[in-house]
Design an enzyme around this catalytic site. Structure first.
Site, short mmCIF file in Angstrom:
data_model
loop_
_atom_site.label_atom_id
_atom_site.label_comp_id
_atom_site.label_asym_id
_atom_site.label_seq_id
_atom_site.Cartn_x
_atom_site.Cartn_y
_atom_site.Cartn_z
N ALA A 84 23.70 -9.06 13.09
CA ALA A 84 24.94 -9.44 13.76
C ALA A 84 26.03 -9.61 12.70
CB ALA A 84 24.72 -10.73 14.50
N ARG A 92 29.38 -19.45 8.36
CA ARG A 92 28.44 -18.60 7.63
C ARG A 92 27.00 -18.99 8.00
NH1 ARG A 92 28.21 -18.75 1.43
NH2 ARG A 92 27.01 -16.90 0.99
N THR A 123 21.13 -6.26 4.86
CA THR A 123 21.89 -7.14 5.77
C THR A 123 22.26 -8.45 5.09
OG1 THR A 123 20.58 -6.21 7.58
CG2 THR A 123 21.84 -8.20 8.08
N ASN A 124 23.47 -8.91 5.37
CA ASN A 124 23.95 -10.18 4.79
C ASN A 124 23.64 -11.39 5.65
OD1 ASN A 124 25.12 -9.57 2.30
ND2 ASN A 124 26.86 -8.59 3.32
N PRO A 125 23.46 -12.55 5.03
CA PRO A 125 23.47 -12.80 3.58
C PRO A 125 22.18 -12.25 2.96
CG PRO A 125 23.03 -14.82 4.77
CD PRO A 125 23.23 -13.77 5.81
N VAL A 126 22.34 -11.23 2.14
CA VAL A 126 21.19 -10.41 1.75
C VAL A 126 20.13 -11.17 0.97
CG1 VAL A 126 22.21 -9.43 -0.38
CG2 VAL A 126 20.53 -8.13 0.91
N ASP A 152 27.85 -5.00 -6.42
CA ASP A 152 28.76 -5.78 -7.26
C ASP A 152 28.74 -5.25 -8.70
OD1 ASP A 152 28.97 -8.04 -5.08
OD2 ASP A 152 26.84 -7.66 -5.46
N ALA A 154 28.05 -2.18 -9.57
CA ALA A 154 28.72 -0.87 -9.57
C ALA A 154 30.24 -1.07 -9.60
CB ALA A 154 28.32 -0.07 -8.34
N ARG A 155 30.71 -2.07 -8.86
CA ARG A 155 32.15 -2.37 -8.86
C ARG A 155 32.58 -2.81 -10.25
NH1 ARG A 155 31.64 -5.58 -3.10
NH2 ARG A 155 32.17 -3.82 -1.77
N HIS A 179 24.68 -12.39 -4.01
CA HIS A 179 25.61 -11.36 -3.53
C HIS A 179 26.61 -12.11 -2.66
CE1 HIS A 179 27.45 -7.87 -1.84
NE2 HIS A 179 27.06 -8.19 -0.62
P1 NAD Z 1 27.37 -2.86 12.00
O1 NAD Z 1 27.72 -3.94 12.98
O2 NAD Z 1 28.20 -1.62 11.94
O3 NAD Z 1 25.85 -2.41 12.23
C1 NAD Z 1 24.82 -3.29 12.54
C2 NAD Z 1 23.82 -2.51 13.37
O4 NAD Z 1 22.68 -3.35 13.60
C3 NAD Z 1 24.36 -2.09 14.75
O5 NAD Z 1 24.17 -0.69 14.92
C4 NAD Z 1 23.50 -2.90 15.72
O6 NAD Z 1 23.25 -2.20 16.94
C5 NAD Z 1 22.22 -3.08 14.92
N1 NAD Z 1 21.40 -4.20 15.36
C6 NAD Z 1 21.77 -5.48 15.59
N2 NAD Z 1 20.71 -6.21 15.96
C7 NAD Z 1 19.64 -5.38 15.94
C8 NAD Z 1 18.27 -5.54 16.23
N3 NAD Z 1 17.77 -6.72 16.62
N4 NAD Z 1 17.47 -4.48 16.11
C9 NAD Z 1 17.95 -3.27 15.74
N5 NAD Z 1 19.24 -3.05 15.44
C10 NAD Z 1 20.08 -4.10 15.55
O7 NAD Z 1 27.34 -3.55 10.57
P2 NAD Z 1 27.43 -2.80 9.15
O8 NAD Z 1 28.85 -2.74 8.73
O9 NAD Z 1 26.62 -1.57 9.19
O10 NAD Z 1 26.72 -3.89 8.23
C11 NAD Z 1 25.33 -4.13 8.34
C12 NAD Z 1 24.95 -5.28 7.45
O11 NAD Z 1 25.07 -4.86 6.09
C13 NAD Z 1 25.84 -6.51 7.61
O12 NAD Z 1 25.04 -7.67 7.55
C14 NAD Z 1 26.74 -6.44 6.41
O13 NAD Z 1 27.26 -7.69 6.04
C15 NAD Z 1 25.77 -5.88 5.40
N6 NAD Z 1 26.38 -5.33 4.18
C16 NAD Z 1 25.71 -5.58 3.03
C17 NAD Z 1 26.21 -5.13 1.83
C18 NAD Z 1 25.45 -5.44 0.56
O14 NAD Z 1 25.94 -5.27 -0.55
N7 NAD Z 1 24.21 -5.90 0.70
C19 NAD Z 1 27.41 -4.40 1.79
C20 NAD Z 1 28.05 -4.13 2.99
C21 NAD Z 1 27.54 -4.61 4.19
#
Ligand code: NAD
Length: 309
Positions: A84, A92, A123-126, A152, A154-155, A179
């Site tokens: 989510a 948070r 997924t965050n908070p990773v 981070d 890479a940035r 992160h």
């Molecule tokens: P998004 O909302 O576009 O995608 C999330 C997806 O998860 C959606 O397609 C949704 O349908 C699906 N989903 C939700 N609950 C689910 C479940 N129970 N089972 C299966 N699928 C489910 O979000 P996004 O922009 O793709 O970001 C995804 C995650 O990655 C976020 O938590 C974001 O903060 C994180 N993120 C992490 C980094 C990092 O460096 N680690 C960088 C960018 C984003």
């Protein structure tokens, strides 16, 4: 426990990050089988069609399809980008609790399939969700890898590279810790061709770079709603290191058990990545100031971890 070999990948979460990862996988021809799982079945089916129409021009053929958690049974790697997003007014910690619940059900379903491979979590908070994946899966710690500070770092390498008109690939340096807001650059070991960069930058410039790295996501999210290409490239880099048994050092989220004087927490630290996951955490020699920053970062994570689990 025997590890599933081969190169089948199951991607869980096909949002902005997941679908960018799938596209990059196809472009780099890293696996033979890609199965995508998401609550939004229709969107996945559309993406699968779209990706399949690119196979004719990809470096290698690939089987790409929509699937379910049962497909994890013989997967070498499960990459989780599902979750989510933070809603207006939501704290948070609310988001953490929500995603911990989602991860419990996802990880349990994956393990029920008989999965015996490696987890890569984005997924965050990773850092918290990597810990949760490790706990819920019962897999050995080396088999759960968080994206940690891969993005981070890479940035950081990009910005330092720009400063010295040098390609990021030739900038060696790491962002470590959470992160998130308590991360920091390890200036004491950052170098280009063995030459330290810290002594060639003013304290003010170093602080500006650290802040720019830390706040990059806020700026991108403000501009276009989400960040996904950079993290997708980072996840691909980790995927390649695993599948090709590279023994390369990458800054990933790994469970520390005494390294850097900390334990029972996933943090972004340089680690040797092989076909078996995290082979070893590399302990950089930190200054007193850097040690203090890492301790603060660990404390921040543990507070969230303790209230979420
Ligand atoms: P998004 O909302 O576009 O995608 C999330 C997806 O998860 C959606 O397609 C949704 O349908 C699906 N989903 C939700 N609950 C689910 C479940 N129970 N089972 C299966 N699928 C489910 O979000 P996004 O922009 O793709 O970001 C995804 C995650 O990655 C976020 O938590 C974001 O903060 C994180 N993120 C992490 C980094 C990092 O460096 N680690 C960088 C960018 C984003």
């Amino acid at each position: 426990m025997n590890l599933t070999l081969g190169n089948k990948i199951v991607l869980v979460g096909n949002g902005a990050v997941g679908s960018s990862y799938a596209y990059a996988l196809l472009n780099q021809g890293l696996c033979d089988d890609l199965v995508i799982v998401d609550l939004d079945e229709e969107k996945v089916k559309g993406d699968v069609m779209d990706l399949n129409h690119g196979i004719a021009y990809a470096p290698t053929p690939m089987n790409i399809r929509y699937g379910s958690y049962k497909d994890c049974k013989d997967a070498a790697l499960v990459v989780i980008c599902a979750g989510a997003a933070q809603k207006p007014g939501e704290t948070r910690l609310d988001l953490v609790n929500k995603n911990v619940k989602i991860f419990k059900s996802i990880v349990e379903s994956i393990m029920d399939s008989g999965f015996n491979g490696i987890f890569l979590v984005a997924t965050n908070p990773v850092d918290i969700l990597s810990y949760v994946t490790w706990k819920f899966s019962g897999l050995p710690k080396e088999r759960v890898i968080g994206s940690g500070t891969i993005l981070d770092s890479a940035r950081f390498r990009y910005l330092v590279g720009k400063e010295f008109d040098t390609a990021p690939i030739s900038v060696h340096g790491y962002i470590i810790g959470e992160h998130g807001d308590s991360q920091f650059p390890v200036w004491s070991s950052a170098n280009i061709a063995g030459t330290p960069v810290a002594e060639r930058l003013s304290e003010e410039r170093k602080e500006e770079i650290a802040v720019e790295v830390r706040d990059a996501a806020y700026e991108i999210i403000k501009a276009k709603g989400a960040t996904y290409y950079g993290i997708a490239m980072g996840l691909i880099r980790i995927t390649k290191a695993i599948l090709r048994n590279e023994h390369v050092v990458l800054p990933v989220g790994a469970l520390v058990e005494g390294e850097y004087g900390h334990q029972d927490v996933f943090i972004g630290v340089p680690s040797v990545i092989t076909r078996y996951g995290v082979k070893k955490i590399v302990e950089l020699s930190l200054t007193e100031d850097e040690k203090e920053k890492l301790t603060k970062s660990v404390q921040t994570l543990k507070e969230i971890q303790n209230s979420a689990i």
